[in-house]
Write a protein that holds these residues in place. Sequence first.
Motif, PDB file in Angstrom:
ATOM      1  N   GLY A  74     -81.884 -12.509 -24.908  1.00 48.99           N
ATOM      2  CA  GLY A  74     -82.592 -13.050 -25.220  1.00 48.99           C
ATOM      3  C   GLY A  74     -83.466 -11.979 -26.274  1.00 48.99           C
ATOM      4  O   GLY A  74     -82.653 -11.547 -27.314  1.00 48.99           O
ATOM      5  N   PRO A  75     -84.515 -11.794 -26.572  1.00 44.73           N
ATOM      6  CA  PRO A  75     -85.270 -11.512 -27.072  1.00 44.73           C
ATOM      7  C   PRO A  75     -84.702  -9.878 -27.609  1.00 44.73           C
ATOM      8  O   PRO A  75     -85.277 -10.046 -29.069  1.00 44.73           O
ATOM      9  CB  PRO A  75     -86.324 -11.564 -27.493  1.00 44.73           C
ATOM     10  N   PHE A  76     -84.233  -9.253 -26.743  1.00 48.10           N
ATOM     11  CA  PHE A  76     -84.087  -7.775 -27.156  1.00 48.10           C
ATOM     12  C   PHE A  76     -83.029  -7.231 -26.401  1.00 48.10           C
ATOM     13  O   PHE A  76     -82.405  -6.539 -25.395  1.00 48.10           O
ATOM     14  CB  PHE A  76     -85.571  -6.794 -26.115  1.00 48.10           C
ATOM     15  N   PRO A  77     -82.343  -8.063 -26.802  1.00 45.62           N
ATOM     16  CA  PRO A  77     -80.381  -8.513 -26.348  1.00 45.62           C
ATOM     17  C   PRO A  77     -80.262  -6.631 -25.940  1.00 45.62           C
ATOM     18  O   PRO A  77     -78.916  -6.667 -25.385  1.00 45.62           O
ATOM     19  CB  PRO A  77     -79.370  -8.250 -27.146  1.00 45.62           C
ATOM     20  N   HIS A  78     -80.182  -5.714 -26.806  1.00 47.00           N
ATOM     21  CA  HIS A  78     -79.744  -4.064 -26.404  1.00 47.00           C
ATOM     22  C   HIS A  78     -80.547  -3.368 -26.615  1.00 47.00           C
ATOM     23  O   HIS A  78     -80.436  -1.777 -26.867  1.00 47.00           O
ATOM     24  CB  HIS A  78     -79.077  -4.079 -28.084  1.00 47.00           C
ATOM     25  N   HIS A  79     -81.676  -3.494 -25.720  1.00 44.79           N
ATOM     26  CA  HIS A  79     -82.607  -2.322 -25.029  1.00 44.79           C
ATOM     27  C   HIS A  79     -82.943  -2.158 -23.468  1.00 44.79           C
ATOM     28  O   HIS A  79     -82.370  -3.609 -22.888  1.00 44.79           O
ATOM     29  CB  HIS A  79     -83.830  -2.591 -25.586  1.00 44.79           C
ATOM     30  N   SER A  84    -101.554  -6.475 -24.624  1.00 47.99           N
ATOM     31  CA  SER A  84    -101.829  -5.504 -25.428  1.00 47.99           C
ATOM     32  C   SER A  84    -100.681  -3.727 -25.651  1.00 47.99           C
ATOM     33  O   SER A  84     -99.964  -3.607 -26.479  1.00 47.99           O
ATOM     34  CB  SER A  84    -103.102  -5.163 -26.207  1.00 47.99           C
ATOM     35  N   ALA A  85    -101.338  -3.482 -23.975  1.00 46.30           N
ATOM     36  CA  ALA A  85    -100.223  -2.546 -24.345  1.00 46.30           C
ATOM     37  C   ALA A  85     -98.846  -2.932 -23.936  1.00 46.30           C
ATOM     38  O   ALA A  85     -98.135  -1.451 -23.935  1.00 46.30           O
ATOM     39  CB  ALA A  85    -100.584  -1.743 -22.902  1.00 46.30           C
ATOM     40  N   TRP A  86     -98.618  -3.997 -22.977  1.00 42.11           N
ATOM     41  CA  TRP A  86     -97.030  -3.625 -23.002  1.00 42.11           C
ATOM     42  C   TRP A  86     -96.443  -4.190 -24.361  1.00 42.11           C
ATOM     43  O   TRP A  86     -95.185  -4.102 -24.334  1.00 42.11           O
ATOM     44  CB  TRP A  86     -96.668  -5.589 -22.711  1.00 42.11           C
ATOM     45  N   LEU A 106     -93.411  -3.127 -17.163  1.00 49.04           N
ATOM     46  CA  LEU A 106     -91.432  -3.194 -17.285  1.00 49.04           C
ATOM     47  C   LEU A 106     -91.100  -3.659 -18.338  1.00 49.04           C
ATOM     48  O   LEU A 106     -91.353  -4.378 -19.102  1.00 49.04           O
ATOM     49  CB  LEU A 106     -91.245  -3.916 -15.894  1.00 49.04           C
ATOM     50  N   LEU A 107     -90.287  -2.778 -19.387  1.00 49.19           N
ATOM     51  CA  LEU A 107     -90.078  -3.006 -20.421  1.00 49.19           C
ATOM     52  C   LEU A 107     -88.619  -3.397 -20.053  1.00 49.19           C
ATOM     53  O   LEU A 107     -87.248  -3.234 -19.376  1.00 49.19           O
ATOM     54  CB  LEU A 107     -89.995  -1.481 -21.497  1.00 49.19           C
ATOM     55  N   PRO A 108     -88.612  -4.005 -21.398  1.00 45.99           N
ATOM     56  CA  PRO A 108     -87.321  -5.372 -21.658  1.00 45.99           C
ATOM     57  C   PRO A 108     -86.184  -4.384 -21.890  1.00 45.99           C
ATOM     58  O   PRO A 108     -86.142  -3.016 -22.768  1.00 45.99           O
ATOM     59  CB  PRO A 108     -86.927  -6.393 -22.474  1.00 45.99           C
ATOM     60  N   VAL A 140     -93.557  -1.851 -26.147  1.00 43.04           N
ATOM     61  CA  VAL A 140     -92.135  -2.411 -26.268  1.00 43.04           C
ATOM     62  C   VAL A 140     -91.560  -2.185 -28.134  1.00 43.04           C
ATOM     63  O   VAL A 140     -90.769  -1.615 -28.261  1.00 43.04           O
ATOM     64  CB  VAL A 140     -92.414  -4.046 -26.316  1.00 43.04           C
ATOM     65  N   GLU A 141     -92.925  -2.348 -28.951  1.00 45.76           N
ATOM     66  CA  GLU A 141     -92.184  -1.472 -29.713  1.00 45.76           C
ATOM     67  C   GLU A 141     -92.026  -0.270 -30.147  1.00 45.76           C
ATOM     68  O   GLU A 141     -91.334  -0.608 -31.008  1.00 45.76           O
ATOM     69  CB  GLU A 141     -93.254  -1.808 -30.710  1.00 45.76           C
TER      70      GLU A 141
END
Length: 458
Positions: free
Chosen positions: A336-341, A448-450, A327-329, A454-455
């Motif tokens: 949060g650390p990924f506010p626009h995703h 590592s996969a997550w 599950l990705l953010p 995410v990147e």
Amino acid sequence: MSALRHIAVIDIGKTNAKVALVDLMTLSEVALRRMANAPLRQAPYPHHDVEALWTFILNSLASLNREQRIDAISITTHGATGVLVDAAGELVLPVLDYEFDGPDRLAADYDAIRPPFAETGTPRLPAGLNLGAQFFWLEKRFPQEFARTSAMLMYPQYWALRLTGLGANEVTSLGCHTDLWNPWAADFSSLVDRLGWRSLMAPVRPARARLGPILPALAARTGLNPRTPVFCGLHDSNASLLPHLLSDAPPFSVVSTGTWVVSMAVGGKGIELDAARDTLVNVSALGDPVPSARFMGGREFSVLAADKPLDCSGSDVLAVLTKKMLLLPSTQQGSGPFPHHAAAWLNADGISKGERFAAISFYLALMTATCLELIGADGPTTVEGPFARNRLFVGMLAAATGRTVIASEAATGTSIGAALLASNQIAPHGKGERIEPQPDPIWAGYVSAWRAAVEAWR
């Protein structure tokens, strides 16, 4: 040992309100009352139902005191909430719910006058998450009512006012992404002077200050001793941090979980905070700046796990790890650390209910690990609150950080710290189970996969 032993802690969270009775001799909760805390979505804007909370508080104090004599009262609440009162201590306007987006309508005007991140350690946040933006919007939208303001209070001290009749403010709430406080100067920010609010700010008192005894009418209502002291109180995440400040050797970090998952680093690596990723500078109960980061993890869990089983088997966990069900953010955007995703699932076709629970737990742990990395956390991490009881969460957090995670035994992480305001003791805080990083490489592979996904998603 303090002569005060049994402390009633009023703990107003965004989702639930609690009154816990804490035994300072054992540093444990011995009784708890709880109610759901939902805002009133009615005119003039969504606001907190302070009268329902007040009735709950008084009834809980009376009930707990019948079971065990209450020696003192302490208070802790969520942040991003302030109160305007008149000379009689009555509300000038309802207590605005920080999730209301009304303040965004004056965002351009507010952005033109708010202090920079370097002054306050406050990132620019949406809706009412910057308390300064709330007060600014209220002053512009309701000028006649605002003009009757005699005092501007932080939320814990509003309840202290109702209990004692005495007004105060305190630095942990003032310093919680409000734009109102300069943690480096230990004084109000330039915004407060720019808007002429300094004279309205109630005096700043230490969190452990005894504001006064409970009001006589409330003593009669609850059965408490009329001399029962009420302590000034503090912000909830900082309440979770306080026991560790008094007993632990840096470096360490504390993760306070509830509606928000707040990560705080003490004595960590020197790192430049990224205001665009919801990092901030909190102010501890001792008055010190604390690098922090957060995301709305408890709210995300409630949304993701609604009406779903909150359990899984070993085979479910293994399937999630081997198949890299990710599950990705972010489920809850805007902070949060990924506010626009926007959130997305990978490799999750046909995912079972048990596998879904495991993947959600891992997602929340990896988001928390990201927050800890952003604030330069080092040393062991203590998890306070409900997520401490999720073994998948704490296991994945240890794997993702490569450091020891301690799952706190306290049912309500904030209550022990708030109760310690009534004590002079510096005693080791009951820790809980220590979880070491998983030696199985399948866990490291999942991390590592997550991170790679995410990147790529970003």
